[in-house]
Design a protein around this motif. Sequence first.
Motif: not given
Length: 382
Positions: A247-255
């Motif tokens: 799977x993946x996580x995507x979003x806010x670069x800080x996270x």
Amino acid sequence: MPISPVLERQTTYPFVRLNEAARRVEARGIKVIDFGMGDPREATDPLIRQALVDGLRDRMGYPQAQGLPELREAIAGWARRRFSVQLDPGTEVIPTLGSKEAIFSFAHVVVNLERGKDTVAFTEPGYPVYERGALFAGARPLALPLHERHGFVPDLDAIDEETWSRLAVFWINYPNNPTCATAPLGFYERLAAHAREHGFVVASDEAYTELWFDERPVSALQLADRTNVAVFNTLSKRSSMTGYRSGFVAGDPTLISALKAFRPTVGTAPQEFVQRASVVAWGDEAHVERTRALYGRKRELLLELFQRKGVRVAGSEATMYLWLEVPGDASSESFTERLLSHGVLVAPGSYLGAAGEGYFRVALVPAEEECARAVAILEEVL
Ligand SMILES: Cc1ncc(COP(=O)(O)O)c(C=O)c1O
């Protein structure tokens, strides 16, 4: 022996009890058709399997937590085609070992007890991992009920100021397991505005975005401002790849940067041969269309039966489930026990959370022939 009290307090996963009950029925010589758990039984596409085999080398060193650049690019490419959004594969995407481990450990990444950000909100009925992750991280779990009268979205107006200020993360899951509801982008916008105002993370579990029937669900990735937003997706349901763990996580670069710092400690980088198979999976839509069509046929078969029998369908827009109202005044558990005694295993809504009482969930996983057989049985029983 110093065992974690959280572990000791953990009750048996209700689905384990359900499976035990099914084994007892089978011991009586009744073949059980299993609509219980959401584990796809379809074959994984041959191209994906081949890519896994081809990815096996003489020596497989430790995989890097940030994942292969090819995979991050494949995920960004998929997000661009599917949701018309731009993701920087270098800073906004990280592959995971399926989404469950990433969901479980996310509280460790964002809960900050020293600053009073101690609360993890999630919706119920729902996937139990949000709460378990919160408990193991020492956070305060907050279950928000999903009611049909409210479109199976949490009532944000019912949350008080103190709770908003203590939130570290707010889990949402659309298309929703188990209610099958989808949420409009406006809901994500409202929640993300609260997240920016109160300094918490919107964690959007989007495991089922690809299993839809009439209308393509939206993603939190489509928010104009993705500050404090993390999206979790997986190949498990989209590509029938539960066993691969990808799977993946995507979003806010800080996270994403926080995850890059955290994940090497946990050792959850996906194996490179799985990552190579995943590049092929995210790059192909033909197999997903076939999968969707198959779920669609099974859904039609069962919806037709339930409609004929006057069983009210509370949700069936997306996911691999149907969410139905228990007919009459039986409890969820006693109704599903009755179906099981005739060889049809479905999940009582109450096993997925208190607000699930009065409903039952059908996972559209048995083969089409088995679904047809179940329809013949239910024709008599309902
Ligand atoms: C709502 C939801 N999220 C996440 C998952 C986890 O999927 P995986 O760990 O296979 O990616 C599931 C699995 O059933 C699920 O129902």
